[in-house]
Design a protein around this motif. Sequence first.
Motif: not given
Length: 348
Positions: A282-288, A301-303, A249-258
Amino acid sequence: MTSGKNGLTYADAGVDIDAGNALVEQIKPAAKRTQRPGTMSGLGGFGALFDLKAAGYDDPVLVAATDGVGTKLRIAIDTGNVDTIGIDLVAMCVNDLVCQGAEPLFFLDYFATGKLDVAQATRIINGIAEGCAQSGAALIGGETAEMPGMYHNGDFDLAGFAVGAMERGADLPLGVIAGDVLLGLGSNGVHSNGYSFVRKVVDLSGLGWDAPCPFGDGTLGAALLAPTRLYVTQALAAVRAGGVHALAHITGGGLTENLPRVLPVGLGATINLDAWALPGVFRWLAETAGMAQPELLKTFNCGIGMIAVVAADRAAALTALLQEAGETVTEIGTVTEGQGVAYTGRLL
């Protein structure tokens, strides 16, 4: 002799027992529609009973999970849109349970507020019941706590508790090997983690919750309240079909840690970021925020809301099964020798 003067009451202290009783009556129909084999009692008792034998288990192992919704609640409170926050609460618990290979059996909620608004609380708990119905869990009890002085007017908090079961020896992860295929199941947005960061980014953008959504239709607040996707029935169907070695389950920690949490010592994974398109939120969050890709990958989770680690010779069949169940499925990588997650390609 008494003077007949009324003394201080509990209601004078800010706690309305009658409102609590009214809420129980309001939510009984919602709880009733979540009943499943094994349910033994309704709301209102000091405890709730569940019959594992009636649920069909011979030698069960119980699995328990608890979670909340985090500061996504702040958006729900500020916008008044509380109808789906209960789905988030259920999803954060039962999506974890299924990663152990367990079928969710029942759910209990804890709802705390400064002043009980029966209409608002009913909407919230109806959402919890909807999440339970979608995941096959019975809503068999809970606690409503009215705590004046602990919460500002209109504020509330939620916690959820789920119990599931599996037959002994059926627990996941099981049998993960190098060469296994990673199937990514699409998310429904941010889901229910990282909202302290999300709210910081919204402040930085200068937008209000009622502003037009910069990455989709409707308002920004409504888009950010998209409920967490429930993967339970689909994932269990895949497990029962054979070939699923692990679920993450991809939650806090994202893909990298889960993902590494379900990989044995000595095994890692390679993920191809070119395999799917980064959703607009996610693109909007990252760019902003000027967010770097590594930070994005270990925050959100990046999608990809759930990853199924499956036998290579079962990947095509399981992809078809999950797609037929309504999932967006993408082959995103493989299990490799080593440790941690390595990435190829780019999302940003």
